[in-house]
Write an enzyme that holds these catalytic residues in place. Sequence first.
Site, short mmCIF file in Angstrom:
data_model
loop_
_atom_site.label_atom_id
_atom_site.label_comp_id
_atom_site.label_asym_id
_atom_site.label_seq_id
_atom_site.Cartn_x
_atom_site.Cartn_y
_atom_site.Cartn_z
N HIS B 268 1.42 9.46 0.90
CA HIS B 268 1.82 8.11 0.50
C HIS B 268 0.75 7.08 0.88
O HIS B 268 0.26 6.33 0.03
CB HIS B 268 3.16 7.76 1.19
CG HIS B 268 3.67 6.39 0.90
ND1 HIS B 268 4.65 6.13 -0.01
CD2 HIS B 268 3.32 5.17 1.41
CE1 HIS B 268 4.90 4.84 -0.07
NE2 HIS B 268 4.11 4.22 0.80
N GLU B 269 0.37 7.08 2.14
CA GLU B 269 -0.62 6.10 2.60
C GLU B 269 -1.98 6.36 1.97
O GLU B 269 -2.73 5.42 1.67
CB GLU B 269 -0.71 6.10 4.13
CG GLU B 269 0.60 5.79 4.86
CD GLU B 269 1.24 4.45 4.46
OE1 GLU B 269 0.55 3.59 3.90
OE2 GLU B 269 2.45 4.30 4.68
#
Lengths: 504, 504
Positions: B268-269
């Site tokens: 995600h990051e």
Amino acid sequence: MATALDQLRERLGVISDLGRAQALLAWDERTQMPPAGAEPRAEQQATLARVGHELQISDELGGLLADAEGETLNASYDSDEASLVRVARREWEKARRVPTDLSAELTRASSLAEHAWVRAREESDFAAFLPHLERNVELKRRYAECFEGFEGFEHPFDPLLDDFEPGLTTPEMAAILAQLRDGVRPLVAAVAERRDAVDDSCLHGRFPLAAQETLAQEIVTGLPLQEGAWRLDPTVHPFATAISPADVRITTRFDEGFVGTALWSVIHEAGHAMYENGMPRELWRSPLASPSSLGFHESQSRLWENWVGRGRPYLGHLLPRLRDLFGERFDAVDADGLYRAANKIEPALIRVEADQVTYNLHVALRFELELAIFNGELELSDLPEAWNARTAEYLGLEVPDDASGVLQDVHWAAGLFGYFPTYSLGNVIAGQIWDAVTKDVPDLDERIGRGELEPLHDWLAEHLFRHGNKFMPAELIERVVGGPIDPAPYLRQLGELAAEVYGI
Amino acid sequence: MATALDQLRERLGVISDLGRAQALLAWDERTQMPPAGAEPRAEQQATLARVGHELQISDELGGLLADAEGETLNASYDSDEASLVRVARREWEKARRVPTDLSAELTRASSLAEHAWVRAREESDFAAFLPHLERNVELKRRYAECFEGFEGFEHPFDPLLDDFEPGLTTPEMAAILAQLRDGVRPLVAAVAERRDAVDDSCLHGRFPLAAQETLAQEIVTGLPLQEGAWRLDPTVHPFATAISPADVRITTRFDEGFVGTALWSVIHEAGHAMYENGMPRELWRSPLASPSSLGFHESQSRLWENWVGRGRPYLGHLLPRLRDLFGERFDAVDADGLYRAANKIEPALIRVEADQVTYNLHVALRFELELAIFNGELELSDLPEAWNARTAEYLGLEVPDDASGVLQDVHWAAGLFGYFPTYSLGNVIAGQIWDAVTKDVPDLDERIGRGELEPLHDWLAEHLFRHGNKFMPAELIERVVGGPIDPAPYLRQLGELAAEVYGI
């Protein structure tokens, strides 16, 4: 309505915050930054520097200074208020002297010179570096000329020296370094005849990096730094920096073949960090929340590295842990043997690898050469020859190539003329402080031998740290040791060391 | 003579550099800073923000904008020049609307509220937090009122939404979220009847942290981030940040009992980081070198986390490595089983622990409540009751205490109203992008199954990243997928997922 002094404080606070942010950007660049970030980082650094500089030279700051001077007419010289206005006034006057274009050109030229120096050193090619050096010297001459008539400046080198050691004049510095040189040279000569008296083989061999990292962390943890206010990271060229007095950062490098690199480098940088960490809270976020000069800063790193870290009591305290971590080499040596090994004196070509005694000759050599350059007595093209001649004279060594000679240090590439002498000045001040502390704390050695370093730290906090940057170095040394800068204690201590270790 | 456009560029470059320095200070604070450094760091952050803000609202910038507008009259709408002037003009106009005192008070109040929230959540004490929430809402109302007559703003919530999703109106956002909510609720209800269809026990157990760290590093290394332009560090609340487009920093946290935390949080990051890393070089050091909106930013993190990271091809590619690192749990599962485990749908109380489907109901709930607050339809003292009622309605769950309910998120304490909806908007945009990519790259699944993620990255670079922040989100989505924001693709994809995993 805020007083002018309050407004001045806030304005100086902004300048301080910008400087601290720059320190973080620099620390990050050297310890954390992914390599691709280099170019944008350089722009970010330049922007913060420029924004801070614009505030620093602003008419508005000048107006606040004038008004705050009016408000603090009755404050005592030593008060925080009077000191803040006095120090900020001097910095403002200095900053205003230098045209923005010249500042920018100095930054640009030294940046280019540093890059050229890296290549020139790799190839030991002084000729390739020479044009950059010429440019740096020319710009620094123009920089110095900006201070025509500035109070206290007489010698053309004074403005350069002043950026690192405020108020110390070139003749004063020259006299200190000459006295040091002339005191050290006979010692080095005497030691040369007894070279076999010291065996430092316990420090050389193979020291696993993980164990060295453990050692380094333990050493710093054992020093009287505020808990939760520091960190230690690996880097290529060790340094210490303060993101604030409550956030000091030590870096070190590790050499698998020589445990001394990490050991003493960590204590050295922690000495810097303890000074920054010791800035009194009421001075934070102001130009007073910094060490007074590079000489004083270096006095703290050297004091902890050499007087403590190479002292017999501390090494005796450390020895069992060295045995735990590295085994046999240290099983074969006792505290006295470790002490002797840690204090081996032997001329070497590279300054950063020099022992604590001959180190001063490296500094004298550099200072004498840079002074000759700025006095117009030495052509830059003749610099390698002059360097090599003086190396032979002071250290008895032949320089095989410029990479191990005149090109070994980055300072002149970075435009740092007047910086080198502060290294030796740090030794001198440390020697004076050590005499004062041992007089006030008679059982200091015994306490250090038990790993109790607070008494030394507390003395420094009370006599040195608490003044922050309120005073010029000449004023500060009086307040710390009750007299002027004086190389005699340091020379006496070096003599005692040589007597103990080499029996001379 | 520099053109006004050049001067504008330089001025915006300074503002950009100050913002990037702030990003570094924030990253450092959350990953590296010794704890004692917190207070000075807050002051440093405030100073950089203030200095940047002063430049951002300056008359000088306004003058440069006017002159640069004159110089770019003939530049095409899509050109970098016209876009720079247009985007900077809008930001300047917005920034000028807000009195400095109100800005400062917003910062101060939200800082106090965040501290109060931490305590209130610990003690599940909404009453203790209520006065801070009231203050935040009151200040945000005043903030919104500053934009009276601002072009495009009609609804009183529009200015708040605009800070995160420029140009999207409140009715538009409300319609999108309502369509999403009404599409998701029947799915969740259907899944609830087949809860036993998915066994995710392979993701739970004991996963040694060192192996998880190795996995996280390998995952990011395997993503098409520029080499030498990123780093990954542990933290408490994961985030990604860009110190520059060439220096993006991912953080994650590790949960020893659930390997999914690190696995999908890292992807995600990294999705955020790839977007930042993809900013075209010609836009660097300008307000155009950023993602266009939070919705678009989130579209990238969600795309990589859920469409790639929870997709069967990627998980099939990852499975052998999971077996290497964690052994038996993953020996007992095949790619299909892992895929099903990764896509378990089950309502939970805490948003950050929610699955990708019910997550949208958490967001709808929050947006509806904050809208009701700003519409004057909901008293803040009635908020817990409203929260709990809607949680029961949408998620079928009873809220046992406010800590697991209305106090669970920091956003409202931090004054972030209008932020939550962008999380779901990110899902919607990601769904549209996924449809477009799979049309253009027919063998995408096959490539991802071989660990080849470049085709997806290259598509994103060509269709999304290259625009930087040149366009408003509504303009950008047209350029990326050829149509307006539309939840239909995302809802269709969720339906397909539920059909595959739960057979409904």
